[in-house]
Scaffold this motif. Structure first.
Motif, PDB file in Angstrom:
ATOM      1  N   ARG A 131      25.282 -24.585  10.493  1.00  0.00           N
ATOM      2  CA  ARG A 131      24.598 -25.001   9.374  1.00  0.00           C
ATOM      3  C   ARG A 131      24.992 -26.751   9.384  1.00  0.00           C
ATOM      4  O   ARG A 131      24.037 -27.541   9.163  1.00  0.00           O
ATOM      5  CB  ARG A 131      24.755 -24.464   8.115  1.00  0.00           C
ATOM      6  N   SER A 132      26.104 -26.968   9.764  1.00  0.00           N
ATOM      7  CA  SER A 132      26.325 -28.478   9.507  1.00  0.00           C
ATOM      8  C   SER A 132      25.647 -29.243  10.741  1.00  0.00           C
ATOM      9  O   SER A 132      25.350 -30.670  10.683  1.00  0.00           O
ATOM     10  CB  SER A 132      27.866 -28.748   9.842  1.00  0.00           C
ATOM     11  N   VAL A 133      25.520 -28.612  11.899  1.00  0.00           N
ATOM     12  CA  VAL A 133      24.700 -29.335  12.756  1.00  0.00           C
ATOM     13  C   VAL A 133      23.221 -29.135  12.954  1.00  0.00           C
ATOM     14  O   VAL A 133      22.649 -29.188  14.018  1.00  0.00           O
ATOM     15  CB  VAL A 133      25.575 -28.992  14.424  1.00  0.00           C
ATOM     16  N   GLY A 134      22.680 -28.457  11.923  1.00  0.00           N
ATOM     17  CA  GLY A 134      21.233 -28.073  11.807  1.00  0.00           C
ATOM     18  C   GLY A 134      20.823 -26.797  12.195  1.00  0.00           C
ATOM     19  O   GLY A 134      19.317 -26.838  12.335  1.00  0.00           O
ATOM     20  N   MET A 135      21.560 -25.985  12.492  1.00  0.00           N
ATOM     21  CA  MET A 135      20.932 -24.698  12.893  1.00  0.00           C
ATOM     22  C   MET A 135      21.188 -23.757  11.751  1.00  0.00           C
ATOM     23  O   MET A 135      22.079 -23.800  10.905  1.00  0.00           O
ATOM     24  CB  MET A 135      22.009 -24.093  14.078  1.00  0.00           C
ATOM     25  N   GLU A 136      20.208 -22.709  11.685  1.00  0.00           N
ATOM     26  CA  GLU A 136      20.115 -21.717  10.658  1.00  0.00           C
ATOM     27  C   GLU A 136      21.430 -20.818  10.907  1.00  0.00           C
ATOM     28  O   GLU A 136      21.788 -20.201   9.929  1.00  0.00           O
ATOM     29  CB  GLU A 136      18.867 -20.960  10.772  1.00  0.00           C
ATOM     30  N   GLY A 137      21.630 -20.372  12.125  1.00  0.00           N
ATOM     31  CA  GLY A 137      22.638 -19.388  12.234  1.00  0.00           C
ATOM     32  C   GLY A 137      23.275 -19.439  13.677  1.00  0.00           C
ATOM     33  O   GLY A 137      22.733 -20.254  14.556  1.00  0.00           O
ATOM     34  N   TYR A 138      23.916 -18.368  13.939  1.00  0.00           N
ATOM     35  CA  TYR A 138      24.549 -18.589  15.342  1.00  0.00           C
ATOM     36  C   TYR A 138      23.687 -18.084  16.537  1.00  0.00           C
ATOM     37  O   TYR A 138      23.729 -18.775  17.550  1.00  0.00           O
ATOM     38  CB  TYR A 138      25.647 -17.742  15.351  1.00  0.00           C
TER      39      TYR A 138
END
Length: 289
Positions: free
Chosen positions: A54-61
């Protein structure tokens, strides 16, 4: 994606940084790992991996793994087998050092261009083009880039200044006003002298621009526009040529953008300034009127 994560790394928590370093070092390997495997390798928890995503802008793994797999597929491999990575390994001979430096410098320019926001560049070019006065600040290695930018703008007739001394920079920026432009260059984005001058310029109403490698660094907090480079400094190369080349790539894009807005004027200015120094070159001579 790797450039983006590298830029955000200093702003992450220590546990998230461990995840980030694994991802940056080998995106293909990270993409193959389950969330449990990656968390174990980074000596952290699955919850931390999710926070990292989430810190790098992704919703999840799952989304991160897809992006990493795509990144790995398009990643440029060193053309020389002696280049083993971004850092120079212990015991490297000079041929390996040369090959590694050349590859990393070229990659810094390519990746900077790939992630550079053309819309933000356009707005900065507009601001410089319409400015009564442009001031450019930088310290250490970034100071050389600031000086280069000032010289380029000056040669096409733009009123631009670079002050290496922080006191001179502060007294000058105190006289800026709305319509002027102040540009701060700092690879880390943490150089206090440059941040202080840019902060004062902004308080006076000038448009402020930051050129930095880290989009969440302190300098971005005092900038109206942020342009990011994509250079990786290593053990022996703090303030390395790669970071300066990346900064110069942005500088050249802005300079050519400004010159293109005033092609006739810029061309004439370049001709006149070239003529002015012609006699100081070996074999040079002044043209007769």
């Amino acid at each position: 994606m790797i450039v983006h994560i590298s830029g955000l790394l200093p702003s992450l928590s220590p546990a998230e940084q461990r995840v980030a370093r694994l991802v940056v070092a080998d995106p293909a390997d990270a993409a193959r790992r389950t969330i449990t495997d990656l968390a174990t390798a980074a000596e952290t928890s699955e919850a931390t991996v999710i926070r990292f995503c989430r810190s790098v802008g992704m919703e999840g793994y799952p989304q991160l793994r897809i992006r990493l797999a795509a990144e790995a597929a398009r990643r440029i491999e060193p053309p020389d087998a002696r280049v083993v990575g971004g850092d120079i390994p212990p015991g490297a001979d000079l041929a390996q050092i040369i090959a590694t430096i050349a590859f990393n410098d070229a990659r810094a320019v390519e990746e900077t261009a790939e992630q550079l926001d053309a819309e933000v560049c356009e707005r900065v070019v507009d601001a410089i083009n319409n400015a009564e006065r442009v001031e450019i600040y930088g310290a250490g290695a970034s100071g050389f880039v600031a000086s280069d930018f000032q010289q380029k703008l000056h040669r096409i007739g733009r009123t631009a200044f670079h002050f290496p001394d922080v006191h001179a920079a502060l007294t000058s920026s105190a006289l800026l006003s709305r319509g002027d432009v102040a540009i701060g260059i700092s690879h880390t984005g943490t150089t206090s002298d440059v941040i202080e001058v840019l902060e004062q310029a902004r308080a006076r109403g000038a448009t402020t621009v930051a050129i930095t490698n880290f989009p969440r660094s302190p300098i971005t907090e005092v900038a109206d526009f942020v342009l990011t480079t994509a250079a990786r400094e290593t053990t022996y190369r703090s303030g390395a040529m790669a970071s300066r080349l990346a900064q110069l790539t942005i500088v050249d894009c802005l300079f050519v953008g400004v010159a293109a807005r005033n092609r006739a004027r810029a061309r004439k200015a370049l001709e006149v300034t070239a003529e002015a120094v012609q006699a100081h070159r070996l074999g040079g001579h002044r043209r007769k009127a």
